[in-house]
Design a protein around this motif. Structure first.
Motif, mmCIF file in Angstrom:
data_model
loop_
_atom_site.group_PDB
_atom_site.id
_atom_site.type_symbol
_atom_site.label_atom_id
_atom_site.label_comp_id
_atom_site.label_asym_id
_atom_site.label_seq_id
_atom_site.Cartn_x
_atom_site.Cartn_y
_atom_site.Cartn_z
ATOM 1 N N ALA A 136 51.045 -66.655 -60.831
ATOM 2 C CA ALA A 136 51.942 -66.152 -59.790
ATOM 3 C C ALA A 136 53.331 -65.871 -60.366
ATOM 4 N N ALA A 137 53.785 -66.729 -61.277
ATOM 5 C CA ALA A 137 55.083 -66.517 -61.920
ATOM 6 C C ALA A 137 55.072 -65.264 -62.782
ATOM 7 N N VAL A 138 53.955 -65.032 -63.484
ATOM 8 C CA VAL A 138 53.835 -63.824 -64.316
ATOM 9 C C VAL A 138 53.778 -62.574 -63.442
ATOM 10 N N ALA A 139 52.982 -62.648 -62.352
ATOM 11 C CA ALA A 139 52.793 -61.475 -61.491
ATOM 12 C C ALA A 139 54.076 -61.078 -60.769
ATOM 13 N N ASN A 140 54.889 -62.051 -60.397
ATOM 14 C CA ASN A 140 56.105 -61.766 -59.630
ATOM 15 C C ASN A 140 57.365 -61.672 -60.495
#
Length: 459
Positions: A136-140
């Motif tokens: 989620a951190a990578v995607a956002n």
């Protein structure tokens, strides 16, 4: 999904049920009407015309629905009742059975992701321990903000730190062996390594050091492989003769007399080739092979004359091979084939070097020649004439085609065509990865399944 509030009457369920002959087909093709009838107690009326259920069907929609009611999320249902969950997946009943479940897809916020990052010591531990938050951190696009929150996180070395580390050493090798972290950081960033190594001197070997190093090896090839840098230094300074005095030198080239002496120990050409490959190769390389083969006892024997006499009876090689295969094979194996067939005319249709050259002149590239006149091209390849025939040709250059840039609008439009983000990632992997890299995944997730949801709600 609350089916009690649906505006579906008993008449609608009855009309829908009349389209099917048994319960299993009704549940598979119209699960919404089936479950609505079950929840309202209309099943006896709706299924009165249907045949009895098959014994092979173990899980009906109502069974899966009742089983799923016992659990609050899909993971627990799958772990405790795999058969009912599998049946629901196979027949597409999972959305209907999981309507009561809360937080099926948890949406990560920056706070939840940052709290997860703070509970780990290293970036690797966070990635392996809580993969969902990490993704989620990578995607956002929150990864750079979350990295400093990790307990033992060490920031990447800067150029000043690399320069400070490199200043302590006089050679690149010493720097690499003593402080590999800053060495690798300098190599990874363009222009840093040259700047860090400006003050370092390149160590050069003296003649005495090259001689001492060469004494450790018996041959030149072994020395070159094992101590390449020292060998190159000696080669550039013309010290090889002095360094390699003690080494075992390769054998001197064969002379014509030595080839004859080597061949005299064998009865046939094949025995000579297998028994003394070096002398045979030297004779072939220097053009002495035919002359030495004439001195062989087998050439003077009746075998050679028999093959030569027998070959004169025939006009073509094919005729000789068909009618006298034994002598044909003997001439081929002993190397007499060319002499025995010298009287035979060239086969009609056989292509010469001049014909290959004439054919090649029409084309500008090898590929075009191969496609346009494959027969001449193949002949030139077999005979080794390809370089001579293709002297005038140019190399075909490959122009790189510009790739179409994938924008945010393209990703959103592509995602809207699929029912779920998982289907999109499988079918359009490239666009999915671009969206994930640029932090557009949350917007694409909202678009995914939009058409299927509106179609279902309009029923």
């Amino acid at each position: 999904m609350n089916f009690e509030n649906k505006q579906t009457t008993k008449k609608c369920c009855l009309d829908n049920a009349r389209m099917y002959s048994d319960k299993s087909k009704w549940a598979q093709n119209s699960p919404e009407f089936y479950l609505h009838a079950y929840l309202n107690g209309w099943m006896p009326d709706c299924c009165s015309h249907m045949s009895p259920p098959s014994k092979s069907v173990r899980w009906f929609l109502e069974d899966c629905f009742n089983e799923a009611k016992q659990y609050s999320n899909k993971g627990d249902w799958k772990a405790n009742s795999l058969k009912s969950y599998g049946a629901a997946v196979n027949y597409g009943w999972v959305p209907l059975c999981c309507g009561h479940m809360q937080d099926q897809k948890r949406k990560h916020t920056f706070k939840s992701v940052s709290d997860s990052a703070m509970s780990f010591n290293t970036l690797k531990e966070w990635r392996e321990g809580d993969r969902r938050c990490y993704d989620a951190a990578v995607a956002n696009g929150w990864l750079d903000k979350c990295k400093p929150l990790i307990r033992d996180y060490v920031s990447a070395p800067t150029l000043d730190e690399c320069l400070e580390s490199a200043a302590l050493f006089t050679t690149k090798g010493d720097w690499r062996n003593s402080d590999v972290r800053f060495y690798n950081a300098a190599r990874a960033n363009k222009g840093w390594f040259e700047e860090c190594c400006k003050h370092m001197s390149i160590y050069t070997y003296s003649k005495a050091e090259c001689i001492e190093n060469a004494k450790l090896y018996k041959t030149k090839s072994l020395w070159r492989r094992s101590s390449h840098r020292v060998f190159v230094t000696a080669e550039r300074n013309d010290w090889l003769d002095d360094c390699c005095k003690h080494m075992v030198t390769a054998r001197k080239p064969y002379t014509f007399k030595e080839c004859i002496d080597a061949a005299s120990g064998y009865k046939t050409q094949s025995e000579w080739r297998n028994g003394s490959r070096s002398s045979y190769s030297a004779a072939a390389r220097n053009g002495w092979l035919e002359e030495i083969l004439d001195m062989f006892p087998c050439r003077a024997s009746s075998g050679y004359s028999d093959c030569l006499y027998d070959a004169k009876k025939y006009k073509t090689k094919t005729e000789w091979r068909t009618k006298s295969p034994k002598l044909f094979r003997k001439a081929w194996s002993y190397g007499w084939f060319t002499e025995c067939c010298s009287h035979m005319p060239r086969r009609s249709g056989e292509i010469s070097l001049d014909e290959c050259k004439a054919s090649a002149k029409v084309y500008l590239h090898k590929v075009d020649w191969m496609q346009g006149d494959g027969r001449c091209y193949s002949k030139a390849m077999r005979k080794g004439w390809i370089d001579e025939c293709c002297k005038h040709m140019k190399k075909k250059t490959k122009y790189a085609t510009k790739r179409k840039e994938i924008t945010k609008d393209i990703c959103l439009e592509s995602a809207s065509k699929f029912e779920s983000i998982k289907d999109w990632s499988v079918r359009e992997t490239k666009k999915y990865l671009v969206a994930r890299k640029n932090g557009w995944l949350s917007e694409c997730r909202e678009r995914a399944g939009a058409h299927s949801r509106t179609a279902f709600e309009s029923r």
